[in-house]
Design an enzyme around this catalytic site. Structure first.
Site, PDB file in Angstrom:
ATOM      1  N   GLN A  13     164.508  37.935  11.416  1.00  0.00           N
ATOM      2  CA  GLN A  13     164.365  38.166   9.978  1.00  0.00           C
ATOM      3  C   GLN A  13     163.582  39.445   9.695  1.00  0.00           C
ATOM      4  OE1 GLN A  13     164.855  33.880   7.989  1.00  0.00           O
ATOM      5  NE2 GLN A  13     162.758  34.430   8.336  1.00  0.00           N
ATOM      6  N   SER A  94     162.927  35.579  17.668  1.00  0.00           N
ATOM      7  CA  SER A  94     162.917  34.424  16.768  1.00  0.00           C
ATOM      8  C   SER A  94     164.346  33.930  16.512  1.00  0.00           C
ATOM      9  CB  SER A  94     162.176  34.782  15.471  1.00  0.00           C
ATOM     10  OG  SER A  94     161.980  33.643  14.669  1.00  0.00           O
ATOM     11  N   LEU A  95     164.828  34.052  15.280  1.00  0.00           N
ATOM     12  CA  LEU A  95     166.221  33.704  14.976  1.00  0.00           C
ATOM     13  C   LEU A  95     167.179  34.336  15.983  1.00  0.00           C
ATOM     14  CD1 LEU A  95     168.756  33.141  13.091  1.00  0.00           C
ATOM     15  CD2 LEU A  95     168.292  35.423  12.230  1.00  0.00           C
ATOM     16  N   ARG A 119     167.823  25.338   9.993  1.00  0.00           N
ATOM     17  CA  ARG A 119     166.519  25.818  10.478  1.00  0.00           C
ATOM     18  C   ARG A 119     165.789  26.549   9.350  1.00  0.00           C
ATOM     19  NH1 ARG A 119     164.801  30.807  13.027  1.00  0.00           N
ATOM     20  NH2 ARG A 119     163.272  30.511  14.706  1.00  0.00           N
ATOM     21  N   HIS A 203     156.399  30.250  12.832  1.00  0.00           N
ATOM     22  CA  HIS A 203     155.835  30.203  14.188  1.00  0.00           C
ATOM     23  C   HIS A 203     154.374  29.749  14.233  1.00  0.00           C
ATOM     24  CE1 HIS A 203     159.559  31.777  15.731  1.00  0.00           C
ATOM     25  NE2 HIS A 203     159.497  32.762  14.847  1.00  0.00           N
ATOM     26  N   GLN A 252     160.072  26.774  19.787  1.00  0.00           N
ATOM     27  CA  GLN A 252     159.991  28.148  19.275  1.00  0.00           C
ATOM     28  C   GLN A 252     159.591  28.205  17.801  1.00  0.00           C
ATOM     29  OE1 GLN A 252     162.635  30.222  17.254  1.00  0.00           O
ATOM     30  NE2 GLN A 252     163.306  31.648  18.836  1.00  0.00           N
TER      31      GLN A 252
END
Length: 314
Positions: A13, A94-95, A119, A203, A252
């Protein structure tokens, strides 16, 4: 055949912008085909949204996550169509880790789209808008950031959540605790400490409820051993066991992204060229700061993509 010195990375993102991939779509019709497939899976015109929509709309995390995944998968399909060299290893920020698993053949695209939309919804609902915050910290030692966050947290949460490159760390948590940490980090010599325009404190421990919900979604999704090894954010190691991959995807959500370590793992395995497959140049920029000898390139633009294919086949 894979190129042992080549790694592919996929952005998370923050790389989304209105008009992205417009040049690539003109050059490579397969881009719009991939977006059409994604639009069918999620029941809205994703291409129209990223070309003609509002930035605020694509910044909503449940939209951002599928949009960025689709953009990266589309460029990966172009790379394959152009007979680009196959990487020896992949990772995503991440993503982007979910995207890497799609491109590595571990996760079906249609499953992954629904998974990352969910998510995004889970991450947003875990902490109401306005309660959480994130901030980028430049110029303070990683451990000092961890220690200062622990010192100022009190009854709230603030943690170092993205170790993006040496001297560049993102913190997140309750808005008040993030503000307190920013003050202390500036006192500790931070060159910059700036709030980020995000809608939830990703996170952090505050995301554990989102992890629990994602675990339920993952029960019904097939994950295969990746055909191309993928390095995971949680521990910066490769994992081949599908059950363990599921566990890492859940963990994660509420664990720091160890991006510096992920790139260092690639380098230790022989990576010399890192290609960012997706919108923007965030990860290719970070790569040079993590390991100066690395060559890093972004392939959002058609001419850059074609040049990289040609250079690697020469």
């Amino acid at each position: 055949m894979s190129n042992s010195s080549l790694a592919f990375v996929f952005p998370g993102q923050g790389s989304q912008k209105i008009g992205m991939l417009s040049d690539a779509a003109e050059a490579f019709p397969i881009i719009k085909d991939v977006f059409a497939e994604a639009s069918d899976a999620l029941d809205y015109d994703m291409w129209d949204l990223i070309q003609n929509g509002e930035q605020d709309a694509i910044n909503l995390t449940e939209k951002t996550q599928p949009i960025l995944m689709t953009s990266s998968v589309a460029l990966w399909n172009v790379w394959k169509q152009e007979n680009g060299a196959m990487p020896a290893v992949m990772a995503g920020h991440s993503l982007g880790e979910f995207t890497a698993l799609v491109c590595a053949g571990s996760l079906a695209f249609s499953d992954a789209l629904k998974l990352v939309r969910a998510r995004g919804q889970f991450m947003q609902s875990a902490v109401p808008v306005g309660i959480g915050a994130m901030a980028a910290i430049i110029g303070v030692d990683d451990q000092a950031i961890v220690d200062i966050c622990a010192d100022v947290a009190g009854d709230e949460c603030v943690q170092a959540v993205n170790f993006n490159s040496p001297g560049q760390v993102v913190i997140a948590g309750h808005a008040g605790a993030v503000d307190r940490a920013i003050v202390k980090l500036k006192e500790a010599g931070a060159k910059r400490a700036m709030p980020l325009p995000v809608s939830a404190p990703f996170h952090t421990d505050l995301m554990r409820p989102a992890g629990e919900k994602l675990a339920v979604e993952l029960e019904n999704i097939a994950i295969n051993t990746p055909a191309i090894p993928v390095i995971h954010n949680v521990h910066a190691q490769i994992e081949a066991d599908p059950a363990k991959i599921k566990g890492l995807l859940i963990e994660q959500i509420y664990s720091p992204v160890k991006w510096t370590s992920c790139v260092q793992t690639m380098v230790s395995q022989g990576t010399e060229l890192l290609i960012e497959c997706g919108p923007g140049k965030v990860l290719s920029g970070l790569a040079k700061r993590i390991h100066k000898p690395l060559t890093a390139s972004a392939i959002e633009q058609p001419d850059t993509l074609r040049q990289q294919v040609a250079d690697l086949s020469a």
